[in-house]
Design a protein around this motif. Structure first.
Motif, PDB file in Angstrom:
ATOM      1  N   MET A   1      73.252  82.336  60.064  1.00  0.00           N
ATOM      2  CA  MET A   1      73.708  82.357  58.913  1.00  0.00           C
ATOM      3  C   MET A   1      75.486  82.696  58.256  1.00  0.00           C
ATOM      4  O   MET A   1      75.879  83.743  59.077  1.00  0.00           O
ATOM      5  N   ASN A 202      69.074  75.285  62.529  1.00  0.00           N
ATOM      6  CA  ASN A 202      68.715  76.738  62.028  1.00  0.00           C
ATOM      7  C   ASN A 202      70.047  77.701  61.207  1.00  0.00           C
ATOM      8  O   ASN A 202      70.084  78.494  62.251  1.00  0.00           O
ATOM      9  N   GLU A 203      71.042  77.426  60.657  1.00  0.00           N
ATOM     10  CA  GLU A 203      71.069  78.081  59.508  1.00  0.00           C
ATOM     11  C   GLU A 203      71.083  79.693  59.008  1.00  0.00           C
ATOM     12  O   GLU A 203      70.682  80.997  58.815  1.00  0.00           O
ATOM     13  N   SER A 204      69.577  78.902  58.638  1.00  0.00           N
ATOM     14  CA  SER A 204      68.683  79.870  57.597  1.00  0.00           C
ATOM     15  C   SER A 204      67.831  79.160  57.710  1.00  0.00           C
ATOM     16  O   SER A 204      67.212  78.073  57.006  1.00  0.00           O
ATOM     17  N   TYR A 205      66.320  79.731  58.061  1.00  0.00           N
ATOM     18  CA  TYR A 205      65.141  79.209  58.395  1.00  0.00           C
ATOM     19  C   TYR A 205      64.831  79.211  56.619  1.00  0.00           C
ATOM     20  O   TYR A 205      63.859  78.359  55.632  1.00  0.00           O
ATOM     21  N   LEU A 206      65.228  80.545  55.744  1.00  0.00           N
ATOM     22  CA  LEU A 206      64.460  80.537  54.124  1.00  0.00           C
ATOM     23  C   LEU A 206      65.322  79.937  53.248  1.00  0.00           C
ATOM     24  O   LEU A 206      64.295  78.925  52.924  1.00  0.00           O
ATOM     25  N   MET A 207      66.575  79.528  53.876  1.00  0.00           N
ATOM     26  CA  MET A 207      67.093  78.607  52.535  1.00  0.00           C
ATOM     27  C   MET A 207      66.622  77.076  52.958  1.00  0.00           C
ATOM     28  O   MET A 207      66.317  76.002  52.354  1.00  0.00           O
ATOM     29  N   ARG A 209      63.416  76.317  53.857  1.00  0.00           N
ATOM     30  CA  ARG A 209      62.323  76.443  53.535  1.00  0.00           C
ATOM     31  C   ARG A 209      62.750  76.110  51.920  1.00  0.00           C
ATOM     32  O   ARG A 209      61.509  74.908  51.727  1.00  0.00           O
ATOM     33  N   TRP A 210      63.585  76.709  51.071  1.00  0.00           N
ATOM     34  CA  TRP A 210      63.327  76.564  50.007  1.00  0.00           C
ATOM     35  C   TRP A 210      64.240  74.826  49.234  1.00  0.00           C
ATOM     36  O   TRP A 210      63.623  74.732  48.587  1.00  0.00           O
ATOM     37  N   SER A 213      61.225  72.587  50.221  1.00  0.00           N
ATOM     38  CA  SER A 213      60.035  73.471  48.473  1.00  0.00           C
ATOM     39  C   SER A 213      60.368  72.037  47.743  1.00  0.00           C
ATOM     40  O   SER A 213      59.967  71.487  47.231  1.00  0.00           O
ATOM     41  N   ILE A 214      61.841  71.985  46.909  1.00  0.00           N
ATOM     42  CA  ILE A 214      62.063  71.427  46.134  1.00  0.00           C
ATOM     43  C   ILE A 214      62.014  69.461  46.599  1.00  0.00           C
ATOM     44  O   ILE A 214      61.242  68.784  45.818  1.00  0.00           O
ATOM     45  N   PHE A 249      71.805  78.532  44.657  1.00  0.00           N
ATOM     46  CA  PHE A 249      70.174  79.406  45.388  1.00  0.00           C
ATOM     47  C   PHE A 249      69.389  79.125  46.883  1.00  0.00           C
ATOM     48  O   PHE A 249      68.671  79.596  47.594  1.00  0.00           O
ATOM     49  N   ILE A 250      70.095  77.511  46.746  1.00  0.00           N
ATOM     50  CA  ILE A 250      69.246  77.072  47.596  1.00  0.00           C
ATOM     51  C   ILE A 250      71.012  76.889  48.877  1.00  0.00           C
ATOM     52  O   ILE A 250      70.782  76.057  49.758  1.00  0.00           O
ATOM     53  N   MET A 252      72.884  79.713  50.454  1.00  0.00           N
ATOM     54  CA  MET A 252      72.955  80.898  50.278  1.00  0.00           C
ATOM     55  C   MET A 252      73.248  80.844  52.267  1.00  0.00           C
ATOM     56  O   MET A 252      72.442  80.320  52.647  1.00  0.00           O
TER      57      MET A 252
ATOM     58  N   LEU B 206      56.460  74.749  42.427  1.00  0.00           N
ATOM     59  CA  LEU B 206      57.982  75.210  42.483  1.00  0.00           C
ATOM     60  C   LEU B 206      57.956  76.335  43.457  1.00  0.00           C
ATOM     61  O   LEU B 206      58.737  76.614  44.614  1.00  0.00           O
ATOM     62  N   ARG B 209      55.595  77.152  46.109  1.00  0.00           N
ATOM     63  CA  ARG B 209      56.452  76.785  47.329  1.00  0.00           C
ATOM     64  C   ARG B 209      57.372  77.595  48.051  1.00  0.00           C
ATOM     65  O   ARG B 209      57.712  77.736  49.222  1.00  0.00           O
ATOM     66  N   TRP B 210      57.743  78.463  47.105  1.00  0.00           N
ATOM     67  CA  TRP B 210      58.856  79.362  47.269  1.00  0.00           C
ATOM     68  C   TRP B 210      59.025  80.203  47.990  1.00  0.00           C
ATOM     69  O   TRP B 210      58.982  81.232  48.380  1.00  0.00           O
ATOM     70  N   SER B 213      57.772  80.347  51.441  1.00  0.00           N
ATOM     71  CA  SER B 213      58.724  79.773  52.156  1.00  0.00           C
ATOM     72  C   SER B 213      59.008  81.459  52.688  1.00  0.00           C
ATOM     73  O   SER B 213      59.605  81.416  53.759  1.00  0.00           O
ATOM     74  N   THR B 217      58.155  82.536  56.121  1.00  0.00           N
ATOM     75  CA  THR B 217      60.050  83.373  56.537  1.00  0.00           C
ATOM     76  C   THR B 217      59.606  84.518  57.508  1.00  0.00           C
ATOM     77  O   THR B 217      60.018  84.793  58.746  1.00  0.00           O
ATOM     78  N   GLU B 237      68.265  86.489  58.488  1.00  0.00           N
ATOM     79  CA  GLU B 237      66.846  86.521  57.506  1.00  0.00           C
ATOM     80  C   GLU B 237      65.996  87.390  57.190  1.00  0.00           C
ATOM     81  O   GLU B 237      65.283  87.398  56.156  1.00  0.00           O
TER      82      GLU B 237
END
Lengths: 380, 380
Positions: A1, A202-207, A209-210, A213-214, A249-250, A252, B206, B209-210, B213, B217, B237
């Motif tokens: 990240m 692979n910069e951020s797993y969570l970002m 996925r977010w 999600s959209i 939000f997505i 970061m 949404l 899914r967030w 996510s 993670t 993460e």
């Protein structure tokens, strides 16, 4: 990240009937200018709700901010704002009205010509701005960005001011939107996510996925909205998705691209094409052109959004890009330059403009005029 | 989707080396109190980085905010703050230090006894607060909540003040955390998500899914962190997930539960058990007890997080709850009251306290003392 700073102070008021909270959001002593686009807010009940909520307050109406807000229109509003000592702006409309009002918010306290601010790219000195959103699409209701046009010279540039202090999102106001605007809003939202997602792996797993999600929510709701655009639940998901796609939000800690948008802005500047429509044409071409560079991320996207899991990587990538283009087609949008009657002259002019500006977009800053030319050739 | 108002003005500064940006975040004329827990920040380099960044500034150090911050400790800080006319607070630590400092921020401008504020539940009159986070877990660095304890009477209650104006999250400061704190932080983050997700079905595609996510993670990184807790990417993460789990981002328009937390707080108040550990025991019991009510959401959660897709619903639900408990066990945490030597006396006391307060937690406000008793019986 990657290291990052996140900040977003916009207050979001979401849901049916929220417009009546307007009066609590604007201090009583403010001299308000309400900005509007055309007259659609007079037929869908929004104008009535807004003016009823502000009854007895000191406000001026400014009408006529057009799609792709033009500097000449905005200068008129700025002149009135200065003359009337306006100290609060309320934008009632879609992304264009809100974008234009961001420039007004910087132009009123500015001594010089407001186009200077656009060329400079940003201004921190602004008067406060709230919004009542009527078209889910640009995300402008919850970020500090805007895009301002100058028809006289066929120019269109990003501009950064301040975040709206509040934005009111009532999904019922979208029930009367024309199908084309809904389609463009869905495409715009989809590509906003892609500009922040379809970059490095692979910069951020969570970002990741977010973002996904959209995308999945858009793919899920788009065909259902076609069946019934007055479904409150579906239009809520659409409205939320559009706002969340471009409020930071997505973004970061991850790289961003924005080449598709910059090419799209040129198509709008040169041909007046609606923003979301430009993206539906350009984005598949961007993927085709940069498929090697974005290889791993396209494979991840194909698997997680379109269920593309079998075949050799090259075939999976081709299928994934096809599915992306089909999605835009399913919205009822054009996906090729030829369908819009745009040919090589425009491609060359955009490449020339990119070179002239020393353009270097994309997550690695390598989308130059030459790369833009190849992308556009892949949109034919 | 339910109507909602979202607002979160905290500025997040994330990444290695961000502590040196402290001085730009605090106005030069402020009289600062820096609050700390125990001495771990002196061994992991955080104290040195913070004091170097603030060299030449007017600051006072306050040490000794304990886990589950106690009103008596906080009153001492408030007295010093009043005496020295402190007008900016910098909390350097984990959730307990930040929570305690939120009460200090309200207590300094308050004339009466600070425990009155806790009993009242909130205060809008505060002095500004920034944080340097050292333990990912509670999310307090990006919300306006706190939990304050009073050991004298074995009480522990939520309290709401203002959002931190900024929070600095440098993942490298987590490299020296004890395994147990990491385990509790992962469990706390997981259950924070669950309190906002494991409620009603289909309120928002949404938001579901967030939430999922973050859960995915956590499930992905937890075993990897066990292997190497000095992996910058993994700890980034973790740190991001913990902050995003309780900053309002996944709570928009959806119902919330919080029964597990309220029962957990009582276990801490009565037995001094670490917060994350209480949740690992209570949450599986909550699911077992409310499996009928939360049926559809458990099925969705089982499928999307644990890949539980075959079998009759009752078997899928049982397997999903088992997998949840196994996850907490895999972190090295206890998952049953018996393992902690807690028996029926405590269960009855918690039920009594819930009844006494007229407790009504859960998404439908139906988790009363009697339901809490059944949940705790299912944790034996």
């Amino acid at each position: 990240m990657n290291n990052f700073i996140f900040y977003n102070p916009t207050r979001l008021l979401f849901g049916k009937g929220m417009i009546n909270q307007l009066t609590q959001q604007i201090p009583a002593d403010k001299r308000i200018m309400i900005t509007f686009g055309g007259g659609s807010v007079k037929t869908n009940g929004v104008y009535e709700q807004v003016t009823q909520a502000l009854e007895g307050r000191d406000y001026t109406e400014f009408w006529g901010i057009e799609a792709n807000p033009d500097i000449d229109t905005l200068k008129k509003a700025i002149a009135i704002g200065k003359e009337k000592n306006i100290d609060f702006l309320l934008a009632v409309g879609g992304g264009s009205v809100i974008d234009g009002t961001k420039l007004i918010s910087a132009g009123i306290p500015y001594e010089g010509d407001a186009w200077e601010l656009v060329k400079k790219g940003s201004s921190q000195v602004t008067i406060p701005l709230g919004t009542v959103l009527t078209i889910p699409a640009t995300g402008s209701e919850m970020n500090n960005g805007a895009v301002i046009s100058r028809r006289e010279t066929h120019e269109k540039y990003p501009f950064y001011a301040d975040y709206p202090v509040f934005s009111i999102l009532d999904p019922t106001v979208t029930f009367s939107l024309p199908d084309f605007q809904i389609a463009c809003g869905l495409a715009d939202t989809f590509v906003h996510v892609m500009e922040q997602y379809m970059t490095k792996s692979n910069e951020s797993y969570l970002m990741d996925r977010w973002s996904e999600s959209i995308l999945r929510t858009l793919v899920q709701i788009a065909p259902l909205i076609k069946e019934n655009k007055q479904d409150y639940h579906l239009m809520s998901e659409f409205m939320m998705s559009a706002t969340m796609a471009l409020n930071g939000f997505i973004a970061m800690g991850v790289s961003q691209d924005w080449a598709t948008h910059m090419i799209g802005h040129e198509l709008t500047a040169l041909h007046g094409m609606t923003h979301g429509q430009t993206l539906a044409i350009v984005f598949p071409g961007t993927l085709r052109t940069l498929a090697d560079k974005k290889r791993d991320k396209i494979l991840q996207y194909g698997e997680r959004i379109w269920g593309v899991t079998s075949g050799v990587p090259s075939a999976r990538i081709a299928l994934t890009i096809d599915k992306t283009e089909e999605f835009f087609k399913s919205l009822g949008l054009k996906t090729r330059l030829g369908e819009a009657g745009i040919g090589d002259d425009t491609i060359e002019e955009i490449a020339r403009r990119f070179d002239e500006r020393g353009a270097a977009f994309g997550e690695d800053g390598d989308v130059t005029g030459e790369v833009a030319r190849r992308i556009l050739q892949n949109c034919k």
